[in-house]
Design a protein around this motif. Sequence first.
Motif, PDB file in Angstrom:
ATOM      1  N   ASN A 242       0.804  -1.225   0.000  1.00  0.00           N
ATOM      2  CA  ASN A 242       0.000   0.000   0.000  1.00  0.00           C
ATOM      3  C   ASN A 242       0.836   1.275   0.000  1.00  0.00           C
ATOM      4  O   ASN A 242       0.374   2.327  -0.413  1.00  0.00           O
ATOM      5  N   LYS A 243       2.085   1.211   0.476  1.00  0.00           N
ATOM      6  CA  LYS A 243       2.860   2.446   0.600  1.00  0.00           C
ATOM      7  C   LYS A 243       3.217   3.075  -0.748  1.00  0.00           C
ATOM      8  O   LYS A 243       3.511   4.268  -0.801  1.00  0.00           O
TER       9      LYS A 243
ATOM     10  N   GLN B 131       0.861   5.880  -1.345  1.00  0.00           N
ATOM     11  CA  GLN B 131       1.082   6.986  -0.401  1.00  0.00           C
ATOM     12  C   GLN B 131       2.336   7.768  -0.786  1.00  0.00           C
ATOM     13  O   GLN B 131       2.365   8.995  -0.735  1.00  0.00           O
TER      14      GLN B 131
ATOM     15  N   ASN C 249       7.423  -2.121   5.932  1.00  0.00           N
ATOM     16  CA  ASN C 249       7.281  -2.110   4.476  1.00  0.00           C
ATOM     17  C   ASN C 249       7.359  -0.679   3.952  1.00  0.00           C
ATOM     18  O   ASN C 249       7.846  -0.444   2.854  1.00  0.00           O
TER      19      ASN C 249
ATOM     20  N   ALA D  79      -6.520  -3.258   6.734  1.00  0.00           N
ATOM     21  CA  ALA D  79      -5.694  -3.077   7.932  1.00  0.00           C
ATOM     22  C   ALA D  79      -5.627  -1.591   8.267  1.00  0.00           C
ATOM     23  O   ALA D  79      -5.493  -0.751   7.381  1.00  0.00           O
ATOM     24  N   SER D  80      -5.718  -1.265   9.555  1.00  0.00           N
ATOM     25  CA  SER D  80      -5.664   0.133   9.975  1.00  0.00           C
ATOM     26  C   SER D  80      -4.487   0.337  10.921  1.00  0.00           C
ATOM     27  O   SER D  80      -4.521  -0.074  12.075  1.00  0.00           O
ATOM     28  N   GLY D  81      -3.407   0.928  10.407  1.00  0.00           N
ATOM     29  CA  GLY D  81      -2.188   1.143  11.199  1.00  0.00           C
ATOM     30  C   GLY D  81      -2.049   2.618  11.518  1.00  0.00           C
ATOM     31  O   GLY D  81      -2.620   3.132  12.473  1.00  0.00           O
ATOM     32  N   SER D  82      -1.288   3.350  10.664  1.00  0.00           N
ATOM     33  CA  SER D  82      -1.237   4.802  10.840  1.00  0.00           C
ATOM     34  C   SER D  82      -2.606   5.388  10.493  1.00  0.00           C
ATOM     35  O   SER D  82      -2.953   6.483  10.926  1.00  0.00           O
ATOM     36  N   GLY D  83      -3.377   4.660   9.696  1.00  0.00           N
ATOM     37  CA  GLY D  83      -4.714   5.097   9.317  1.00  0.00           C
ATOM     38  C   GLY D  83      -4.763   5.827   7.984  1.00  0.00           C
ATOM     39  O   GLY D  83      -5.832   6.232   7.535  1.00  0.00           O
ATOM     40  N   SER D  84      -3.627   5.971   7.308  1.00  0.00           N
ATOM     41  CA  SER D  84      -3.617   6.687   6.020  1.00  0.00           C
ATOM     42  C   SER D  84      -4.440   5.950   4.971  1.00  0.00           C
ATOM     43  O   SER D  84      -5.204   6.568   4.221  1.00  0.00           O
ATOM     44  N   THR D  85      -4.266   4.629   4.924  1.00  0.00           N
ATOM     45  CA  THR D  85      -4.985   3.841   3.925  1.00  0.00           C
ATOM     46  C   THR D  85      -6.484   3.868   4.225  1.00  0.00           C
ATOM     47  O   THR D  85      -7.306   4.177   3.359  1.00  0.00           O
TER      48      THR D  85
ATOM     49  N   ASP E 200       0.881 -11.431   5.611  1.00  0.00           N
ATOM     50  CA  ASP E 200       1.970 -11.323   6.584  1.00  0.00           C
ATOM     51  C   ASP E 200       1.398 -11.265   8.003  1.00  0.00           C
ATOM     52  O   ASP E 200       0.227 -10.950   8.192  1.00  0.00           O
TER      53      ASP E 200
ATOM     54  N   TYR F 219       0.291  -7.209   9.337  1.00  0.00           N
ATOM     55  CA  TYR F 219      -0.753  -6.369   8.734  1.00  0.00           C
ATOM     56  C   TYR F 219      -1.833  -7.162   7.999  1.00  0.00           C
ATOM     57  O   TYR F 219      -2.956  -7.297   8.483  1.00  0.00           O
TER      58      TYR F 219
ATOM     59  N   THR G  37      -3.026  -5.084   1.436  1.00  0.00           N
ATOM     60  CA  THR G  37      -2.061  -3.987   1.529  1.00  0.00           C
ATOM     61  C   THR G  37      -0.620  -4.456   1.352  1.00  0.00           C
ATOM     62  O   THR G  37       0.315  -3.665   1.483  1.00  0.00           O
ATOM     63  N   GLY G  38      -0.412  -5.754   1.096  1.00  0.00           N
ATOM     64  CA  GLY G  38       0.954  -6.259   0.876  1.00  0.00           C
ATOM     65  C   GLY G  38       1.559  -6.776   2.173  1.00  0.00           C
ATOM     66  O   GLY G  38       0.853  -7.259   3.053  1.00  0.00           O
ATOM     67  N   GLY G  39       2.867  -6.677   2.276  1.00  0.00           N
ATOM     68  CA  GLY G  39       3.532  -7.045   3.525  1.00  0.00           C
ATOM     69  C   GLY G  39       4.199  -8.404   3.545  1.00  0.00           C
ATOM     70  O   GLY G  39       4.938  -8.710   4.490  1.00  0.00           O
TER      71      GLY G  39
HETATM   72  C1  PLP Z   1       1.796   0.157   6.511  1.00  0.00           C
HETATM   73  C2  PLP Z   1       0.999  -1.047   6.234  1.00  0.00           C
HETATM   74  C3  PLP Z   1      -0.343  -1.112   6.594  1.00  0.00           C
HETATM   75  C4  PLP Z   1      -1.035  -0.016   7.354  1.00  0.00           C
HETATM   76  O1  PLP Z   1      -1.331   1.057   6.528  1.00  0.00           O
HETATM   77  P1  PLP Z   1      -1.617   2.485   7.175  1.00  0.00           P
HETATM   78  O2  PLP Z   1      -1.889   3.351   6.019  1.00  0.00           O
HETATM   79  O3  PLP Z   1      -0.393   2.870   7.940  1.00  0.00           O
HETATM   80  O4  PLP Z   1      -2.766   2.330   8.102  1.00  0.00           O
HETATM   81  C5  PLP Z   1      -1.062  -2.239   6.247  1.00  0.00           C
HETATM   82  N1  PLP Z   1      -0.482  -3.262   5.590  1.00  0.00           N
HETATM   83  C6  PLP Z   1       0.812  -3.242   5.250  1.00  0.00           C
HETATM   84  C7  PLP Z   1       1.379  -4.429   4.554  1.00  0.00           C
HETATM   85  C8  PLP Z   1       1.603  -2.139   5.547  1.00  0.00           C
HETATM   86  O5  PLP Z   1       2.882  -2.136   5.208  1.00  0.00           O
END
Ligand code: PLP
Length: 343
Positions: free
Chosen positions: A56-57, A60, A85, A201-207, A296, A299, A327-329
């Motif tokens: 996903n990065k 971004q 990632n 997946a919700s990490g930083s929340g950007s996606t 993975d 995430y 989102t990969g990983g």
């Molecule tokens: C960074 C990441 C996420 C989370 O995405 P955010 O935009 O940070 O919420 C999810 N999946 C993978 C594989 C990532 O690398």
Amino acid sequence: MLGKNIINKYPWVRLAHTPTPLERMDNLSRKFPGSQGTINLWIKRDDCTGLALGGNKARQLEFYLGEAHAQNADSVLTTGAVQSNHVRMTVAGAHKLGMQCEVQLEKRVTNRPAEYYESGNPLLLHMMGTTIHYYPFGEDELGADRALYDRAEVISGQGKKPYVIPLSQNHKPLGALGYVLAAEEMLLQIKKTELDAVVVASGSGSTHSGLLTGLRALGCSAKVYGICVRRSATLQKPRLLERCQQVSTMIGHGGVVKDSDILVNDDVLEPGYGRLNSATLQAILSAGKCEGILLDPTYSGKAMAGLIRLIQEGEFNAGENVVFLHTGGAPGAFGYPELLKLQ
Ligand SMILES: *Cc1c(COP(=O)(O)O)cnc(C)c1O
């Protein structure tokens, strides 16, 4: 149209292989039927965005590195976990655009075997020849960002022109714009009236925030479920709401996301970021066996475990179209030798 306006307003460079495919997951749909009957599970293949193995990065970074490029930066600095990632793909994108990259790896996950530090993403960083710094704490976003800016000041003093991609909530969520564009892309692949839900997946929340804001701005009311991978739902919800408010304002659709649109679920988060649990292990195995899809532990495996949990709880009706955003990983999986015990 929305995407065109955004690209005209914010500097952007092409880095991702898009559009990514939207594919059916018929085998997984049959394996995990809803309480009333089979759901139509789909997968949006953002694991296939290219850029040093994808994820996903890439979308971004088209905005972050677009801004770096527009500012004539010659060096990029960013921070992330050891198996980040984001860090891997930032290095790839910076190098492709002719910029140097320095990265900072945070010790977010403790007591890991050697593979965690040496294989997967850290190995790929070495292959791209980047400068690596370490940050000793795992839960100190502000401190990690401060260390980045300190380093940027040092290299500024050496005559370089650095660009920092910070991680904390204190910056404009440029990366989320990539997922506003992805929402528009997805609605060219499935009708907005036929899309019932997206799980991500919700990490930083950007996606999560970019996708949700994009869908609402385009008049699509599909539910977007964020599966917490970094922090509890209690902490993630206000973060997401703030992110959505910022993103909607940035794209000229202020207020388009309502409180009730923010769906975050932390049922499969324990025991915490980057740590496996049995639901995630089973989800990784199910995706691999049924669909040949690689997930993975940190995430996408947790997001899939969250999706399966939602299905089992009867959240979706028979015949609904539910998209799993991959989102990969998978490169991070090489840091988890315990996956060898899967069966
Ligand atoms: C960074 C990441 C996420 C989370 O995405 P955010 O935009 O940070 O919420 C999810 N999946 C993978 C594989 C990532 O690398």
